[in-house]
Design a protein around this motif. Sequence first.
Motif, PDB file in Angstrom:
ATOM      1  N   ALA A   5       0.838  -1.207   0.000  1.00 43.44           N
ATOM      2  CA  ALA A   5       0.000   0.000   0.000  1.00 43.44           C
ATOM      3  C   ALA A   5       0.869   1.252   0.000  1.00 43.44           C
ATOM      4  O   ALA A   5       0.582   2.225  -0.703  1.00 43.44           O
ATOM      5  CB  ALA A   5      -0.932  -0.006   1.205  1.00 43.44           C
ATOM      6  N   TYR A  14      -0.423   4.893  -0.338  1.00 45.21           N
ATOM      7  CA  TYR A  14      -1.520   4.790   0.619  1.00 45.21           C
ATOM      8  C   TYR A  14      -0.994   4.320   1.970  1.00 45.21           C
ATOM      9  O   TYR A  14       0.168   3.942   2.107  1.00 45.21           O
ATOM     10  CB  TYR A  14      -2.589   3.823   0.100  1.00 45.21           C
ATOM     11  CG  TYR A  14      -3.270   4.328  -1.137  1.00 45.21           C
ATOM     12  CD1 TYR A  14      -4.390   5.140  -1.061  1.00 45.21           C
ATOM     13  CD2 TYR A  14      -2.777   3.995  -2.396  1.00 45.21           C
ATOM     14  CE1 TYR A  14      -5.006   5.613  -2.208  1.00 45.21           C
ATOM     15  CE2 TYR A  14      -3.379   4.469  -3.546  1.00 45.21           C
ATOM     16  CZ  TYR A  14      -4.497   5.274  -3.451  1.00 45.21           C
ATOM     17  OH  TYR A  14      -5.102   5.745  -4.571  1.00 45.21           O
ATOM     18  N   SER A  15      -1.864   4.328   2.964  1.00 45.53           N
ATOM     19  CA  SER A  15      -1.418   4.036   4.318  1.00 45.53           C
ATOM     20  C   SER A  15      -2.274   2.965   4.983  1.00 45.53           C
ATOM     21  O   SER A  15      -3.469   3.146   5.200  1.00 45.53           O
ATOM     22  CB  SER A  15      -1.459   5.318   5.175  1.00 45.53           C
ATOM     23  OG  SER A  15      -1.075   5.040   6.496  1.00 45.53           O
ATOM     24  N   ASP A  55      -6.265   3.575   5.598  1.00 43.39           N
ATOM     25  CA  ASP A  55      -7.101   4.274   4.619  1.00 43.39           C
ATOM     26  C   ASP A  55      -6.481   4.146   3.232  1.00 43.39           C
ATOM     27  O   ASP A  55      -5.383   4.617   2.989  1.00 43.39           O
ATOM     28  CB  ASP A  55      -7.216   5.753   4.999  1.00 43.39           C
ATOM     29  CG  ASP A  55      -8.140   6.513   4.042  1.00 43.39           C
ATOM     30  OD1 ASP A  55      -8.833   5.855   3.238  1.00 43.39           O
ATOM     31  OD2 ASP A  55      -8.157   7.750   4.102  1.00 43.39           O
ATOM     32  N   ILE A  56      -7.188   3.451   2.328  1.00 43.69           N
ATOM     33  CA  ILE A  56      -6.751   3.393   0.933  1.00 43.69           C
ATOM     34  C   ILE A  56      -7.855   3.962   0.038  1.00 43.69           C
ATOM     35  O   ILE A  56      -8.089   3.490  -1.072  1.00 43.69           O
ATOM     36  CB  ILE A  56      -6.376   1.966   0.492  1.00 43.69           C
ATOM     37  CG1 ILE A  56      -7.552   1.008   0.673  1.00 43.69           C
ATOM     38  CG2 ILE A  56      -5.161   1.464   1.246  1.00 43.69           C
ATOM     39  CD1 ILE A  56      -7.300  -0.359   0.046  1.00 43.69           C
ATOM     40  N   ILE A  83      -8.079   4.266  -4.115  1.00 36.74           N
ATOM     41  CA  ILE A  83      -7.092   3.418  -4.772  1.00 36.74           C
ATOM     42  C   ILE A  83      -7.696   2.773  -6.016  1.00 36.74           C
ATOM     43  O   ILE A  83      -8.876   2.427  -6.053  1.00 36.74           O
ATOM     44  CB  ILE A  83      -6.580   2.334  -3.789  1.00 36.74           C
ATOM     45  CG1 ILE A  83      -5.339   1.646  -4.360  1.00 36.74           C
ATOM     46  CG2 ILE A  83      -7.659   1.316  -3.477  1.00 36.74           C
ATOM     47  CD1 ILE A  83      -4.650   0.728  -3.387  1.00 36.74           C
ATOM     48  N   ARG A  93     -12.392   0.190   0.157  1.00 34.53           N
ATOM     49  CA  ARG A  93     -12.421   1.601  -0.202  1.00 34.53           C
ATOM     50  C   ARG A  93     -13.555   2.310   0.534  1.00 34.53           C
ATOM     51  O   ARG A  93     -14.675   1.853   0.564  1.00 34.53           O
ATOM     52  CB  ARG A  93     -12.664   1.753  -1.707  1.00 34.53           C
ATOM     53  CG  ARG A  93     -11.493   1.408  -2.556  1.00 34.53           C
ATOM     54  CD  ARG A  93     -11.767   1.918  -3.957  1.00 34.53           C
ATOM     55  NE  ARG A  93     -11.177   1.029  -4.918  1.00 34.53           N
ATOM     56  CZ  ARG A  93     -11.829   0.019  -5.490  1.00 34.53           C
ATOM     57  NH1 ARG A  93     -13.070  -0.230  -5.162  1.00 34.53           N
ATOM     58  NH2 ARG A  93     -11.228  -0.739  -6.363  1.00 34.53           N
ATOM     59  N   LEU A 139      -0.719  11.288  -3.531  1.00 38.20           N
ATOM     60  CA  LEU A 139      -1.722  10.472  -2.843  1.00 38.20           C
ATOM     61  C   LEU A 139      -1.587  10.535  -1.326  1.00 38.20           C
ATOM     62  O   LEU A 139      -2.583  10.534  -0.603  1.00 38.20           O
ATOM     63  CB  LEU A 139      -1.598   9.011  -3.299  1.00 38.20           C
ATOM     64  CG  LEU A 139      -2.301   8.650  -4.613  1.00 38.20           C
ATOM     65  CD1 LEU A 139      -1.912   7.249  -5.041  1.00 38.20           C
ATOM     66  CD2 LEU A 139      -3.804   8.757  -4.449  1.00 38.20           C
ATOM     67  N   ARG A 140      -0.363  10.600  -0.854  1.00 35.04           N
ATOM     68  CA  ARG A 140      -0.147  10.559   0.590  1.00 35.04           C
ATOM     69  C   ARG A 140      -0.724  11.774   1.314  1.00 35.04           C
ATOM     70  O   ARG A 140      -0.882  11.759   2.538  1.00 35.04           O
ATOM     71  CB  ARG A 140       1.348  10.458   0.881  1.00 35.04           C
ATOM     72  CG  ARG A 140       2.161  11.710   0.533  1.00 35.04           C
ATOM     73  CD  ARG A 140       3.640  11.433   0.618  1.00 35.04           C
ATOM     74  NE  ARG A 140       4.036  10.424  -0.359  1.00 35.04           N
ATOM     75  CZ  ARG A 140       5.228   9.819  -0.351  1.00 35.04           C
ATOM     76  NH1 ARG A 140       6.095  10.110   0.572  1.00 35.04           N
ATOM     77  NH2 ARG A 140       5.516   8.932  -1.277  1.00 35.04           N
TER      78      ARG A 140
END
Length: 278
Positions: free
Chosen positions: A48, A53-54, A70-71, A74, A200, A230-231
């Motif tokens: 991820a 993502y995280s 949280d993605i 994605i 999601r 994205l981060r």
Amino acid sequence: MELSKFRFQIHPLFFLVGVLSAFFGQLLPFLTAVIAAVIHECAHAFAARRYGYSLDTLVLMPYGAVVSGDISGIGKKQELGVLLAGPLSNGLCALFFIALWWLFPETYAYTDTAAWISLSLFAVNLLPAYPLDGGRILRLLLAPLGGKRARIVCRVITLSVAAGVLGYFVYSCFHAPAFTALAFAVLLAAGAFGGGSYERVPFNREKSFRRGIEERRIVMASDRTLRDALRYLSEEKYLVLVLYENGEFLGELTEEEYLAALEGGNYSRTLGECLPKF
């Protein structure tokens, strides 16, 4: 991944299961299974992170481990990569032990349990049933059917797998009861009505705007990609990307414009290319 932001938690029942395992002389297999599960979940988290993502919270559960985070937003290909990372990590561990036996046969007695547990996690997690990775992969593949139909099909398949495992438990009662099969069947039956720990979840900005939300302005070079930004997405803050090119202001990309660009699936597209054309 920044380890300082990676959180570990332990479910209270985890200790109870550990104590019971020690009491019945199964502490080593229990700890081996926990390590294999942690490797599995960390592989999800690292995959991820690779996409920006995280998945940053790892919880040790009585039955293994779970990673969450949280993605949101994605893409399907990226989510598939995250889902496959867990089982593949266990498969690679099993192959490592097999190779080790080939080179050093005397190590078999010390590593056979770890190898079989890794191989089991690899195979079991690819079953097309929730809350396993295979169930989430199935949901992705069934996406063209629409959300409601996909959920129904996944639920039916998951309950069918649970019934098969339960049938095996009933059969085992005539010989040596396999209580792990019973627990697994219950887990699958419960998972049939869930969605997994990192599905999601789109932002609900209507509620955010009603209560008020802080704006987060990030200054970036226009040649950075969609993946690079994205981060910075967060449900707690509204994102505005301020773009510069050669040290000069180029324009601003609102959160709506950025999310619309993400829907195209081309994460290597530059932020400058996503600016509205007037």
